[in-house]
Design a protein around this motif. Structure first.
Motif, PDB file in Angstrom:
ATOM      1  N   ILE A   1      46.918  39.518  54.564  1.00  0.00           N
ATOM      2  CA  ILE A   1      46.951  39.736  56.014  1.00  0.00           C
ATOM      3  C   ILE A   1      47.531  38.510  56.726  1.00  0.00           C
ATOM      4  N   LYS A   2      47.152  37.318  56.232  1.00  0.00           N
ATOM      5  CA  LYS A   2      47.653  36.078  56.824  1.00  0.00           C
ATOM      6  C   LYS A   2      49.187  35.967  56.683  1.00  0.00           C
ATOM      7  N   PHE A   3      49.690  36.403  55.547  1.00  0.00           N
ATOM      8  CA  PHE A   3      51.144  36.354  55.328  1.00  0.00           C
ATOM      9  C   PHE A   3      51.882  37.350  56.222  1.00  0.00           C
ATOM     10  N   ARG A   4      51.154  38.387  56.668  1.00  0.00           N
ATOM     11  CA  ARG A   4      51.749  39.412  57.554  1.00  0.00           C
ATOM     12  C   ARG A   4      53.104  39.951  57.062  1.00  0.00           C
ATOM     13  N   PRO A   5      53.209  40.380  55.778  1.00  0.00           N
ATOM     14  CA  PRO A   5      54.485  40.969  55.360  1.00  0.00           C
ATOM     15  C   PRO A   5      54.737  42.243  56.171  1.00  0.00           C
ATOM     16  N   LYS A   6      56.014  42.610  56.305  1.00  0.00           N
ATOM     17  CA  LYS A   6      56.305  43.823  57.080  1.00  0.00           C
ATOM     18  C   LYS A   6      55.774  45.053  56.347  1.00  0.00           C
ATOM     19  N   LYS A   7      55.829  44.958  54.992  1.00  0.00           N
ATOM     20  CA  LYS A   7      55.401  46.114  54.187  1.00  0.00           C
ATOM     21  C   LYS A   7      54.532  45.666  53.022  1.00  0.00           C
ATOM     22  N   ILE A   8      53.589  46.520  52.697  1.00  0.00           N
ATOM     23  CA  ILE A   8      52.795  46.297  51.479  1.00  0.00           C
ATOM     24  C   ILE A   8      52.928  47.557  50.627  1.00  0.00           C
ATOM     25  N   GLY A   9      53.364  47.394  49.389  1.00  0.00           N
ATOM     26  CA  GLY A   9      53.364  48.528  48.462  1.00  0.00           C
ATOM     27  C   GLY A   9      52.082  48.446  47.659  1.00  0.00           C
ATOM     28  N   TYR A  10      51.287  49.518  47.637  1.00  0.00           N
ATOM     29  CA  TYR A  10      50.028  49.493  46.897  1.00  0.00           C
ATOM     30  C   TYR A  10      50.089  50.538  45.788  1.00  0.00           C
ATOM     31  N   VAL A  11      49.962  50.053  44.539  1.00  0.00           N
ATOM     32  CA  VAL A  11      49.890  50.935  43.366  1.00  0.00           C
ATOM     33  C   VAL A  11      48.474  50.802  42.829  1.00  0.00           C
TER      34      VAL A  11
ATOM     35  N   TYR B   1      45.501  46.176  60.310  1.00  0.00           N
ATOM     36  CA  TYR B   1      46.806  45.635  60.729  1.00  0.00           C
ATOM     37  C   TYR B   1      47.990  46.480  60.269  1.00  0.00           C
ATOM     38  N   TYR B   2      47.725  47.408  59.359  1.00  0.00           N
ATOM     39  CA  TYR B   2      48.819  48.163  58.746  1.00  0.00           C
ATOM     40  C   TYR B   2      48.603  49.667  58.881  1.00  0.00           C
ATOM     41  N   ALA B   3      49.701  50.399  59.046  1.00  0.00           N
ATOM     42  CA  ALA B   3      49.626  51.863  59.085  1.00  0.00           C
ATOM     43  C   ALA B   3      49.957  52.380  57.685  1.00  0.00           C
ATOM     44  N   VAL B   4      49.074  53.224  57.160  1.00  0.00           N
ATOM     45  CA  VAL B   4      49.262  53.727  55.799  1.00  0.00           C
ATOM     46  C   VAL B   4      50.196  54.934  55.842  1.00  0.00           C
ATOM     47  N   ASP B   5      51.276  54.847  55.100  1.00  0.00           N
ATOM     48  CA  ASP B   5      52.260  55.930  55.055  1.00  0.00           C
ATOM     49  C   ASP B   5      51.765  57.034  54.097  1.00  0.00           C
ATOM     50  N   THR B   6      52.678  57.901  53.696  1.00  0.00           N
ATOM     51  CA  THR B   6      52.310  58.995  52.790  1.00  0.00           C
ATOM     52  C   THR B   6      51.821  58.440  51.452  1.00  0.00           C
ATOM     53  N   ILE B   7      50.761  59.029  50.950  1.00  0.00           N
ATOM     54  CA  ILE B   7      50.208  58.607  49.658  1.00  0.00           C
ATOM     55  C   ILE B   7      50.666  59.614  48.595  1.00  0.00           C
ATOM     56  N   THR B   8      51.202  59.095  47.499  1.00  0.00           N
ATOM     57  CA  THR B   8      51.661  59.983  46.424  1.00  0.00           C
ATOM     58  C   THR B   8      50.849  59.718  45.154  1.00  0.00           C
ATOM     59  N   PRO B   9      50.057  60.695  44.720  1.00  0.00           N
ATOM     60  CA  PRO B   9      49.379  60.527  43.434  1.00  0.00           C
ATOM     61  C   PRO B   9      50.323  60.941  42.296  1.00  0.00           C
TER      62      PRO B   9
ATOM     63  N   CYS C   1      47.829  56.193  42.180  1.00  0.00           N
ATOM     64  CA  CYS C   1      48.324  56.496  43.533  1.00  0.00           C
ATOM     65  C   CYS C   1      49.286  55.407  43.974  1.00  0.00           C
ATOM     66  N   VAL C   2      50.229  55.797  44.802  1.00  0.00           N
ATOM     67  CA  VAL C   2      51.140  54.797  45.363  1.00  0.00           C
ATOM     68  C   VAL C   2      51.392  55.098  46.830  1.00  0.00           C
ATOM     69  N   THR C   3      51.421  54.034  47.614  1.00  0.00           N
ATOM     70  CA  THR C   3      51.752  54.192  49.032  1.00  0.00           C
ATOM     71  C   THR C   3      52.359  52.899  49.568  1.00  0.00           C
ATOM     72  N   VAL C   4      52.887  52.984  50.773  1.00  0.00           N
ATOM     73  CA  VAL C   4      53.373  51.794  51.459  1.00  0.00           C
ATOM     74  C   VAL C   4      52.638  51.678  52.788  1.00  0.00           C
ATOM     75  N   LEU C   5      52.268  50.443  53.147  1.00  0.00           N
ATOM     76  CA  LEU C   5      51.632  50.182  54.428  1.00  0.00           C
ATOM     77  C   LEU C   5      52.619  49.411  55.291  1.00  0.00           C
ATOM     78  N   ASN C   6      52.778  49.848  56.540  1.00  0.00           N
ATOM     79  CA  ASN C   6      53.719  49.187  57.443  1.00  0.00           C
ATOM     80  C   ASN C   6      52.969  48.415  58.519  1.00  0.00           C
ATOM     81  N   LEU C   7      53.434  47.191  58.757  1.00  0.00           N
ATOM     82  CA  LEU C   7      52.797  46.342  59.760  1.00  0.00           C
ATOM     83  C   LEU C   7      52.812  47.051  61.111  1.00  0.00           C
ATOM     84  N   LYS C   8      51.625  47.107  61.754  1.00  0.00           N
ATOM     85  CA  LYS C   8      51.539  47.830  63.023  1.00  0.00           C
ATOM     86  C   LYS C   8      52.231  47.056  64.123  1.00  0.00           C
TER      87      LYS C   8
END
Ligand SMILES: C[S@@+](CC[C@H](N)C(=O)[O-])C[C@H]1O[C@@H](n2cnc3c(N)ncnc32)[C@H](O)[C@@H]1O
Length: 451
Positions: free
Chosen positions: A397-407, A424-432, A444-451
Protein backbone atom coordinates in the motif's frame (compact mmCIF):
# COMPACT_ATOMS: atom_id res chain seq x y z
CA UNK A 1 -28.76 -35.37 17.09
CA UNK A 2 -26.01 -37.54 18.54
CA UNK A 3 -23.26 -39.85 17.44
CA UNK A 4 -24.44 -43.03 15.65
CA UNK A 5 -27.90 -41.57 14.89
CA UNK A 6 -29.15 -42.36 11.40
CA UNK A 7 -30.91 -39.49 9.74
CA UNK A 8 -32.24 -38.47 6.31
CA UNK A 9 -30.85 -35.18 5.09
CA UNK A 10 -31.35 -32.80 2.17
CA UNK A 11 -28.00 -31.56 0.89
CA UNK A 12 -28.33 -27.81 0.43
CA UNK A 13 -24.80 -26.90 -0.62
CA UNK A 14 -21.24 -28.05 -1.16
CA UNK A 15 -18.49 -26.72 1.10
CA UNK A 16 -14.88 -25.70 0.56
CA UNK A 17 -13.71 -29.32 0.56
CA UNK A 18 -16.52 -30.23 -1.90
CA UNK A 19 -18.33 -32.00 0.97
CA UNK A 20 -22.14 -31.91 1.08
CA UNK A 21 -23.74 -29.56 3.59
CA UNK A 22 -27.08 -30.08 5.34
CA UNK A 23 -28.87 -28.30 8.18
CA UNK A 24 -30.91 -29.99 10.88
CA UNK A 25 -31.83 -28.92 14.43
CA UNK A 26 -29.96 -25.63 13.89
CA UNK A 27 -26.79 -27.56 13.23
CA UNK A 28 -24.62 -27.82 10.16
CA UNK A 29 -23.91 -31.38 9.08
CA UNK A 30 -20.98 -31.97 6.75
CA UNK A 31 -21.48 -35.01 4.56
CA UNK A 32 -18.37 -35.95 2.55
CA UNK A 33 -19.26 -37.43 -0.83
CA UNK A 34 -22.75 -35.86 -1.04
CA UNK A 35 -23.79 -33.40 -3.75
CA UNK A 36 -26.11 -30.37 -3.50
CA UNK A 37 -29.67 -31.42 -4.36
CA UNK A 38 -29.29 -35.00 -3.08
CA UNK A 39 -31.26 -36.64 -0.30
CA UNK A 40 -29.09 -39.00 1.71
CA UNK A 41 -29.35 -41.31 4.68
CA UNK A 42 -26.34 -40.63 6.91
CA UNK A 43 -24.91 -42.00 10.12
CA UNK A 44 -23.59 -39.29 12.43
CA UNK A 45 -19.95 -40.17 13.08
CA UNK A 46 -18.90 -36.97 14.85
CA UNK A 47 -20.95 -34.56 16.89
CA UNK A 48 -20.05 -31.39 18.74
CA UNK A 49 -21.82 -28.21 19.80
CA UNK A 50 -21.52 -26.43 16.47
CA UNK A 51 -21.47 -29.10 13.76
CA UNK A 52 -21.75 -32.80 12.95
CA UNK A 53 -20.14 -35.06 10.38
CA UNK A 54 -22.33 -37.63 8.66
CA UNK A 55 -21.25 -40.70 6.71
CA UNK A 56 -23.44 -41.64 3.74
CA UNK A 57 -25.28 -44.94 4.33
CA UNK A 58 -27.56 -44.64 1.35
CA UNK A 59 -28.27 -42.12 -1.41
CA UNK A 60 -32.05 -41.75 -1.52
CA UNK A 61 -32.17 -39.14 -4.30
CA UNK A 62 -29.16 -38.98 -6.60
CA UNK A 63 -27.89 -35.79 -8.21
CA UNK A 64 -27.76 -35.81 -12.01
CA UNK A 65 -24.20 -34.59 -11.55
CA UNK A 66 -23.09 -37.74 -9.74
CA UNK A 67 -20.63 -39.89 -11.66
CA UNK A 68 -18.78 -43.12 -10.99
CA UNK A 69 -15.29 -42.30 -9.62
CA UNK A 70 -12.61 -43.42 -12.07
CA UNK A 71 -10.19 -44.54 -9.37
CA UNK A 72 -10.68 -47.81 -7.44
CA UNK A 73 -9.30 -46.35 -4.18
CA UNK A 74 -11.08 -42.99 -4.44
CA UNK A 75 -13.15 -43.47 -1.30
CA UNK A 76 -10.12 -44.13 0.89
CA UNK A 77 -7.36 -42.04 -0.72
CA UNK A 78 -6.89 -38.48 0.50
CA UNK A 79 -5.64 -37.23 -2.86
CA UNK A 80 -8.92 -36.41 -4.64
CA UNK A 81 -12.26 -35.16 -3.36
CA UNK A 82 -14.31 -34.49 -6.50
CA UNK A 83 -14.24 -37.65 -8.61
CA UNK A 84 -17.87 -38.45 -7.77
CA UNK A 85 -18.99 -35.15 -9.30
CA UNK A 86 -19.11 -34.50 -13.07
CA UNK A 87 -16.28 -32.22 -14.14
CA UNK A 88 -18.64 -29.49 -15.33
CA UNK A 89 -20.35 -29.48 -11.92
CA UNK A 90 -16.99 -29.46 -10.09
CA UNK A 91 -16.19 -26.24 -11.94
CA UNK A 92 -19.55 -24.71 -11.00
CA UNK A 93 -19.10 -25.69 -7.35
CA UNK A 94 -15.60 -24.21 -7.28
CA UNK A 95 -17.00 -20.94 -8.63
CA UNK A 96 -19.62 -21.00 -5.86
CA UNK A 97 -16.88 -21.60 -3.28
CA UNK A 98 -14.97 -18.55 -4.51
CA UNK A 99 -18.16 -16.45 -4.67
CA UNK A 100 -19.27 -17.39 -1.16
CA UNK A 101 -15.82 -16.80 0.29
CA UNK A 102 -15.66 -13.32 -1.27
CA UNK A 103 -19.13 -12.51 -0.05
CA UNK A 104 -18.31 -13.64 3.53
CA UNK A 105 -15.50 -11.05 3.55
CA UNK A 106 -17.81 -8.49 1.87
CA UNK A 107 -15.27 -7.96 -0.90
CA UNK A 108 -16.43 -5.67 -3.69
CA UNK A 109 -15.25 -6.69 -7.15
CA UNK A 110 -16.26 -6.05 -10.75
CA UNK A 111 -17.35 -9.58 -11.64
CA UNK A 112 -16.51 -13.25 -11.24
CA UNK A 113 -15.81 -15.32 -14.34
CA UNK A 114 -16.72 -18.94 -14.84
CA UNK A 115 -13.93 -21.30 -13.84
CA UNK A 116 -11.58 -22.11 -16.69
CA UNK A 117 -11.33 -25.87 -16.68
CA UNK A 118 -9.26 -28.40 -18.58
CA UNK A 119 -10.39 -30.26 -21.71
CA UNK A 120 -9.30 -33.60 -20.28
CA UNK A 121 -8.99 -33.22 -16.52
CA UNK A 122 -6.72 -36.25 -16.07
CA UNK A 123 -2.99 -37.08 -15.84
CA UNK A 124 -2.23 -33.39 -15.39
CA UNK A 125 0.19 -33.43 -12.43
CA UNK A 126 3.84 -32.93 -13.31
CA UNK A 127 4.97 -33.70 -9.76
CA UNK A 128 4.14 -36.61 -7.46
CA UNK A 129 5.22 -37.13 -3.86
CA UNK A 130 4.64 -40.68 -2.74
CA UNK A 131 5.09 -41.55 0.93
CA UNK A 132 6.91 -44.84 1.59
CA UNK A 133 6.03 -46.35 4.95
CA UNK A 134 6.63 -49.47 6.99
CA UNK A 135 3.37 -50.95 8.26
CA UNK A 136 2.80 -52.86 11.52
CA UNK A 137 3.45 -56.19 9.81
CA UNK A 138 6.92 -54.93 8.85
CA UNK A 139 6.10 -54.59 5.13
CA UNK A 140 7.00 -51.45 3.19
CA UNK A 141 4.31 -49.74 1.15
CA UNK A 142 4.07 -46.92 -1.35
CA UNK A 143 0.87 -45.03 -2.06
CA UNK A 144 -0.93 -41.94 -0.86
CA UNK A 145 -2.15 -41.02 2.61
CA UNK A 146 -5.74 -41.95 3.39
CA UNK A 147 -8.12 -39.05 4.11
CA UNK A 148 -7.19 -37.31 7.40
CA UNK A 149 -4.55 -39.90 8.32
CA UNK A 150 -1.12 -41.20 7.50
CA UNK A 151 -2.31 -44.70 6.65
CA UNK A 152 -0.96 -45.63 3.23
CA UNK A 153 -3.49 -46.38 0.51
CA UNK A 154 -1.85 -48.37 -2.28
CA UNK A 155 -3.12 -47.95 -5.79
CA UNK A 156 -2.44 -49.56 -9.14
CA UNK A 157 -2.46 -46.28 -10.98
CA UNK A 158 -3.21 -42.68 -10.12
CA UNK A 159 -5.10 -41.03 -12.95
CA UNK A 160 -4.39 -37.45 -12.01
CA UNK A 161 -0.62 -38.01 -12.15
CA UNK A 162 1.31 -38.06 -15.37
CA UNK A 163 1.38 -41.77 -16.37
CA UNK A 164 5.15 -41.99 -16.63
CA UNK A 165 5.67 -40.49 -13.17
CA UNK A 166 3.12 -42.87 -11.70
CA UNK A 167 4.72 -45.97 -13.24
CA UNK A 168 8.26 -44.90 -12.46
CA UNK A 169 7.58 -44.24 -8.79
CA UNK A 170 6.46 -47.85 -8.30
CA UNK A 171 9.46 -49.17 -10.24
CA UNK A 172 11.85 -47.14 -8.09
CA UNK A 173 10.07 -48.35 -4.95
CA UNK A 174 10.57 -51.98 -6.03
CA UNK A 175 14.25 -51.39 -6.82
CA UNK A 176 14.79 -49.78 -3.41
CA UNK A 177 13.20 -52.78 -1.67
CA UNK A 178 15.23 -55.24 -3.77
CA UNK A 179 18.37 -53.44 -2.65
CA UNK A 180 17.30 -53.96 0.96
CA UNK A 181 15.99 -50.50 1.84
CA UNK A 182 12.85 -50.23 3.96
CA UNK A 183 10.01 -47.73 4.31
CA UNK A 184 9.98 -45.16 7.11
CA UNK A 185 8.18 -46.00 10.35
CA UNK A 186 6.47 -42.88 11.71
CA UNK A 187 6.01 -44.39 15.19
CA UNK A 188 9.61 -45.35 15.87
CA UNK A 189 11.35 -42.96 13.49
CA UNK A 190 13.24 -45.96 12.02
CA UNK A 191 13.42 -47.07 8.40
CA UNK A 192 15.25 -45.72 5.37
CA UNK A 193 12.99 -44.15 2.74
CA UNK A 194 10.36 -41.51 3.54
CA UNK A 195 9.22 -40.32 0.14
CA UNK A 196 9.80 -40.77 -3.55
CA UNK A 197 9.29 -37.48 -5.31
CA UNK A 198 9.24 -37.29 -9.08
CA UNK A 199 9.00 -34.23 -11.29
CA UNK A 200 8.62 -34.32 -15.05
CA UNK A 201 8.80 -31.48 -17.53
CA UNK A 202 5.48 -31.52 -19.40
CA UNK A 203 6.97 -30.16 -22.61
CA UNK A 204 10.46 -31.64 -22.27
CA UNK A 205 9.70 -35.07 -20.69
CA UNK A 206 12.78 -34.53 -18.51
CA UNK A 207 12.50 -36.35 -15.20
CA UNK A 208 13.92 -35.59 -11.76
CA UNK A 209 13.88 -38.27 -9.08
CA UNK A 210 14.21 -37.25 -5.44
CA UNK A 211 14.56 -40.00 -2.86
CA UNK A 212 13.91 -38.65 0.63
CA UNK A 213 15.92 -40.66 3.15
CA UNK A 214 15.79 -40.82 6.92
CA UNK A 215 19.48 -41.25 7.62
CA UNK A 216 22.51 -39.36 6.31
CA UNK A 217 24.56 -42.60 6.00
CA UNK A 218 22.37 -43.45 3.00
CA UNK A 219 24.00 -40.51 1.14
CA UNK A 220 27.21 -42.59 1.02
CA UNK A 221 25.57 -46.03 0.68
CA UNK A 222 27.03 -47.96 -2.25
CA UNK A 223 23.56 -49.34 -3.06
CA UNK A 224 22.51 -45.85 -4.17
CA UNK A 225 25.24 -45.98 -6.84
CA UNK A 226 23.78 -49.29 -8.01
CA UNK A 227 20.34 -47.69 -8.17
CA UNK A 228 21.73 -44.80 -10.23
CA UNK A 229 23.25 -47.33 -12.63
CA UNK A 230 19.87 -48.97 -13.10
CA UNK A 231 17.87 -45.75 -13.43
CA UNK A 232 20.19 -43.94 -15.79
CA UNK A 233 19.24 -46.44 -18.51
CA UNK A 234 16.02 -44.46 -18.67
CA UNK A 235 17.00 -41.56 -20.96
CA UNK A 236 14.28 -39.30 -19.58
CA UNK A 237 15.79 -39.36 -16.08
CA UNK A 238 18.09 -36.34 -16.08
CA UNK A 239 18.89 -36.08 -12.40
CA UNK A 240 18.63 -38.03 -9.15
CA UNK A 241 18.80 -36.30 -5.77
CA UNK A 242 18.95 -37.70 -2.26
CA UNK A 243 17.25 -35.49 0.30
CA UNK A 244 17.73 -35.99 4.04
CA UNK A 245 14.75 -35.60 6.32
CA UNK A 246 15.15 -37.17 9.76
CA UNK A 247 12.80 -34.78 11.54
CA UNK A 248 9.51 -35.85 13.10
CA UNK A 249 7.46 -33.43 11.03
CA UNK A 250 5.00 -33.66 8.15
CA UNK A 251 7.39 -31.73 5.94
CA UNK A 252 8.34 -33.82 2.95
CA UNK A 253 11.77 -32.40 2.16
CA UNK A 254 14.61 -31.76 4.58
CA UNK A 255 17.46 -29.26 4.27
CA UNK A 256 20.43 -31.41 3.22
CA UNK A 257 20.70 -32.85 -0.26
CA UNK A 258 23.17 -34.82 -2.33
CA UNK A 259 22.91 -34.89 -6.09
CA UNK A 260 23.88 -38.42 -7.13
CA UNK A 261 23.18 -38.09 -10.85
CA UNK A 262 22.91 -35.13 -13.25
CA UNK A 263 22.81 -31.45 -12.29
CA UNK A 264 20.06 -31.41 -9.69
CA UNK A 265 17.51 -29.81 -11.98
CA UNK A 266 15.33 -30.37 -15.03
CA UNK A 267 13.72 -27.87 -17.39
CA UNK A 268 10.23 -27.19 -18.65
CA UNK A 269 8.50 -24.50 -20.68
CA UNK A 270 5.68 -22.12 -19.88
CA UNK A 271 4.82 -20.37 -23.10
CA UNK A 272 8.04 -19.47 -24.90
CA UNK A 273 10.11 -19.41 -21.71
CA UNK A 274 12.19 -22.30 -20.47
CA UNK A 275 12.69 -22.77 -16.75
CA UNK A 276 15.19 -24.68 -14.63
CA UNK A 277 13.40 -26.42 -11.78
CA UNK A 278 15.16 -28.01 -8.79
CA UNK A 279 13.87 -30.31 -6.05
CA UNK A 280 13.00 -27.57 -3.56
CA UNK A 281 11.77 -24.89 -5.91
CA UNK A 282 8.09 -24.29 -6.46
CA UNK A 283 6.72 -24.86 -9.94
CA UNK A 284 3.01 -25.07 -10.74
CA UNK A 285 2.00 -28.76 -10.85
CA UNK A 286 -0.26 -28.30 -13.86
CA UNK A 287 1.88 -26.85 -16.65
CA UNK A 288 -0.92 -26.45 -19.23
CA UNK A 289 -3.18 -24.55 -16.85
CA UNK A 290 -0.25 -22.53 -15.46
CA UNK A 291 0.24 -21.14 -18.96
CA UNK A 292 -3.47 -20.32 -19.15
CA UNK A 293 -3.23 -18.59 -15.77
CA UNK A 294 -0.16 -16.53 -16.65
CA UNK A 295 -1.71 -15.46 -19.96
CA UNK A 296 -4.84 -14.28 -18.16
CA UNK A 297 -2.72 -12.35 -15.69
CA UNK A 298 -0.80 -10.77 -18.56
CA UNK A 299 -4.02 -9.80 -20.35
CA UNK A 300 -5.52 -8.33 -17.19
CA UNK A 301 -2.42 -6.27 -16.36
CA UNK A 302 -2.54 -4.45 -19.75
CA UNK A 303 1.16 -3.64 -19.53
CA UNK A 304 2.57 -0.85 -21.66
CA UNK A 305 6.24 -1.81 -21.63
CA UNK A 306 7.60 1.02 -19.47
CA UNK A 307 6.65 -0.38 -16.06
CA UNK A 308 8.76 -1.45 -13.10
CA UNK A 309 7.22 -4.68 -11.90
CA UNK A 310 7.71 -6.50 -8.58
CA UNK A 311 7.30 -10.28 -8.76
CA UNK A 312 6.70 -11.19 -5.11
CA UNK A 313 6.78 -14.85 -3.99
CA UNK A 314 8.53 -15.48 -7.25
CA UNK A 315 9.58 -19.17 -7.09
CA UNK A 316 11.89 -19.83 -10.06
CA UNK A 317 10.88 -16.48 -11.55
CA UNK A 318 8.04 -18.02 -13.55
CA UNK A 319 5.71 -15.02 -13.60
CA UNK A 320 8.29 -12.22 -13.76
CA UNK A 321 10.11 -13.92 -16.63
CA UNK A 322 6.81 -14.57 -18.40
CA UNK A 323 6.05 -10.83 -18.18
CA UNK A 324 9.61 -9.58 -18.71
CA UNK A 325 9.19 -8.60 -22.36
CA UNK A 326 6.10 -6.51 -21.53
CA UNK A 327 7.74 -4.31 -18.88
CA UNK A 328 10.89 -2.24 -18.35
CA UNK A 329 12.28 -3.93 -15.23
CA UNK A 330 11.39 -6.87 -13.00
CA UNK A 331 12.43 -7.27 -9.35
CA UNK A 332 11.55 -10.52 -7.60
CA UNK A 333 11.66 -11.81 -4.02
CA UNK A 334 11.53 -15.46 -3.01
CA UNK A 335 12.26 -17.13 0.32
CA UNK A 336 13.66 -20.44 -0.95
CA UNK A 337 17.34 -20.01 -1.84
CA UNK A 338 17.34 -22.87 -4.32
CA UNK A 339 14.42 -21.31 -6.22
CA UNK A 340 16.22 -17.94 -6.38
CA UNK A 341 19.30 -19.73 -7.72
CA UNK A 342 17.06 -21.25 -10.41
CA UNK A 343 15.42 -17.85 -11.11
CA UNK A 344 18.80 -16.25 -11.75
CA UNK A 345 19.82 -19.17 -13.98
CA UNK A 346 16.49 -18.82 -15.77
CA UNK A 347 17.29 -15.21 -16.62
CA UNK A 348 20.44 -16.37 -18.42
CA UNK A 349 18.68 -19.34 -20.01
CA UNK A 350 16.09 -17.02 -21.55
CA UNK A 351 18.53 -14.23 -22.32
CA UNK A 352 16.70 -11.78 -20.08
CA UNK A 353 18.60 -8.69 -18.98
CA UNK A 354 15.91 -6.60 -17.31
CA UNK A 355 15.22 -8.66 -14.18
CA UNK A 356 16.75 -9.30 -10.77
CA UNK A 357 15.75 -11.89 -8.16
CA UNK A 358 16.70 -11.68 -4.51
CA UNK A 359 16.49 -14.28 -1.75
CA UNK A 360 14.59 -13.71 1.47
CA UNK A 361 11.10 -13.21 2.76
CA UNK A 362 8.93 -10.54 1.18
CA UNK A 363 8.29 -9.03 4.62
CA UNK A 364 12.06 -8.64 5.27
CA UNK A 365 13.35 -7.85 1.82
CA UNK A 366 10.78 -5.52 0.29
CA UNK A 367 12.33 -2.66 2.26
CA UNK A 368 15.54 -3.12 0.25
CA UNK A 369 13.76 -1.87 -2.83
CA UNK A 370 12.54 1.16 -0.90
CA UNK A 371 16.11 1.81 0.30
CA UNK A 372 17.33 1.59 -3.30
CA UNK A 373 14.60 4.05 -4.28
CA UNK A 374 13.00 1.55 -6.65
CA UNK A 375 9.29 2.30 -7.03
CA UNK A 376 7.04 -0.29 -8.67
CA UNK A 377 4.29 0.61 -11.13
CA UNK A 378 2.93 -2.92 -10.86
CA UNK A 379 3.22 -5.51 -8.11
CA UNK A 380 2.36 -9.15 -8.77
CA UNK A 381 1.86 -11.34 -5.72
CA UNK A 382 1.52 -15.12 -5.77
CA UNK A 383 1.77 -16.07 -2.09
CA UNK A 384 1.53 -19.53 -0.51
CA UNK A 385 -1.81 -20.68 0.99
CA UNK A 386 -1.48 -18.45 4.04
CA UNK A 387 -1.69 -15.39 1.82
CA UNK A 388 -0.05 -12.01 2.46
CA UNK A 389 1.08 -10.94 5.90
CA UNK A 390 0.10 -7.52 7.24
CA UNK A 391 3.63 -6.14 6.97
CA UNK A 392 3.79 -6.92 3.26
CA UNK A 393 0.32 -5.48 2.69
CA UNK A 394 1.42 -2.28 4.44
CA UNK A 395 4.43 -2.07 2.17
CA UNK A 396 2.41 -2.75 -0.95
CA UNK A 397 0.00 0.00 0.00
CA UNK A 398 2.89 2.34 0.84
CA UNK A 399 4.43 1.76 -2.59
CA UNK A 400 1.06 2.66 -4.16
CA UNK A 401 1.62 0.77 -7.45
CA UNK A 402 -0.98 1.61 -10.09
CA UNK A 403 -1.84 -2.08 -10.38
CA UNK A 404 -1.56 -5.19 -8.27
CA UNK A 405 -1.85 -8.60 -9.90
CA UNK A 406 -2.98 -11.19 -7.33
CA UNK A 407 -2.60 -14.92 -8.05
CA UNK A 408 -3.94 -17.12 -5.27
CA UNK A 409 -4.32 -20.81 -4.49
CA UNK A 410 -6.53 -20.22 -1.45
CA UNK A 411 -9.86 -18.37 -1.81
CA UNK A 412 -10.07 -17.71 1.95
CA UNK A 413 -6.81 -15.75 2.26
CA UNK A 414 -7.37 -14.24 -1.20
CA UNK A 415 -10.71 -12.77 -0.04
CA UNK A 416 -9.18 -11.58 3.25
CA UNK A 417 -6.31 -9.82 1.46
CA UNK A 418 -8.56 -8.31 -1.25
CA UNK A 419 -10.71 -6.85 1.50
CA UNK A 420 -7.67 -5.18 3.09
CA UNK A 421 -6.28 -3.94 -0.22
CA UNK A 422 -9.64 -2.67 -1.45
CA UNK A 423 -9.38 0.28 0.89
CA UNK A 424 -7.12 1.80 -1.78
CA UNK A 425 -7.68 -0.47 -4.76
CA UNK A 426 -10.67 -1.44 -6.91
CA UNK A 427 -10.82 -5.18 -7.56
CA UNK A 428 -11.38 -5.98 -11.23
CA UNK A 429 -12.88 -9.18 -12.65
CA UNK A 430 -11.77 -12.31 -10.81
CA UNK A 431 -10.98 -15.37 -12.94
CA UNK A 432 -10.77 -18.78 -11.29
CA UNK A 433 -8.61 -21.29 -13.16
CA UNK A 434 -8.79 -24.99 -12.38
CA UNK A 435 -5.22 -26.11 -11.86
CA UNK A 436 -6.30 -29.06 -9.74
CA UNK A 437 -9.18 -30.99 -11.39
CA UNK A 438 -10.89 -33.62 -9.22
CA UNK A 439 -9.58 -32.01 -6.04
CA UNK A 440 -11.17 -29.20 -4.01
CA UNK A 441 -8.41 -26.73 -4.84
CA UNK A 442 -8.85 -23.72 -7.10
CA UNK A 443 -6.56 -20.95 -8.30
CA UNK A 444 -7.79 -17.36 -8.75
CA UNK A 445 -6.34 -14.38 -10.54
CA UNK A 446 -7.33 -10.74 -10.57
CA UNK A 447 -5.94 -7.24 -10.94
CA UNK A 448 -6.51 -4.40 -8.48
CA UNK A 449 -6.41 -0.83 -9.77
CA UNK A 450 -5.40 2.12 -7.63
CA UNK A 451 -8.52 4.11 -6.79
C1 LIG B 1 2.47 -20.23 -4.86
S1 LIG B 1 4.22 -20.19 -5.02
C2 LIG B 1 4.41 -19.10 -6.38
C3 LIG B 1 5.70 -19.21 -7.13
C4 LIG B 1 5.76 -18.53 -8.49
N1 LIG B 1 5.16 -17.23 -8.49
C5 LIG B 1 5.15 -19.40 -9.59
O1 LIG B 1 4.16 -18.99 -10.21
O2 LIG B 1 5.67 -20.49 -9.83
C6 LIG B 1 4.64 -19.26 -3.61
C7 LIG B 1 6.13 -19.04 -3.44
O3 LIG B 1 6.33 -18.20 -2.30
C8 LIG B 1 7.48 -18.60 -1.61
N2 LIG B 1 7.33 -18.04 -0.26
C9 LIG B 1 6.64 -18.52 0.79
N3 LIG B 1 6.66 -17.65 1.81
C10 LIG B 1 7.39 -16.58 1.39
C11 LIG B 1 7.76 -15.35 1.98
N4 LIG B 1 7.38 -15.04 3.22
N5 LIG B 1 8.50 -14.48 1.26
C12 LIG B 1 8.90 -14.79 0.00
N6 LIG B 1 8.58 -15.95 -0.62
C13 LIG B 1 7.83 -16.82 0.07
C14 LIG B 1 7.46 -20.11 -1.72
O4 LIG B 1 8.74 -20.66 -1.52
C15 LIG B 1 6.95 -20.29 -3.16
O5 LIG B 1 8.02 -20.35 -4.06
Amino acid sequence: MKKNDEIELDIIDNGINLEGIAREDNKVIFVPGAIKGEKVLVKIIKENSSYCIGKIENIIKKSKDRQEPFCSVYKRCGGCSGQHISYQRQLEIKREIVKNTLSKQKVEYKSLDNVIGMGIPLNYRNKAQYPVRKTVDGKSKIGFYAKRSHVIVENEECLIQNEEIDKLSKEIFKILLLKGFSGYDEQTGNGDIRHILIRRGYHTSEIMVVIVVNNKDIFEDVRMEEIVNILKDNDSIKTIVLNLNSSKTNEILGKDEKIIYGNGYITDYIGKYRYYISSKSFFQVNTIQAEVLYNILKEKLKLKGNEILFDLYSGVGSIGIFLSDSVKLVYGIEIENQAVEMANMNLKLNDINNAEYIAGSVEDKIVEFENRNIKPDVIVVDPPRKGLDLESIDYIIKFRPKKIGYVSCNPATFARDLKLLSQYYAVDTITPVDLFPNSEHIECVTVLNLK
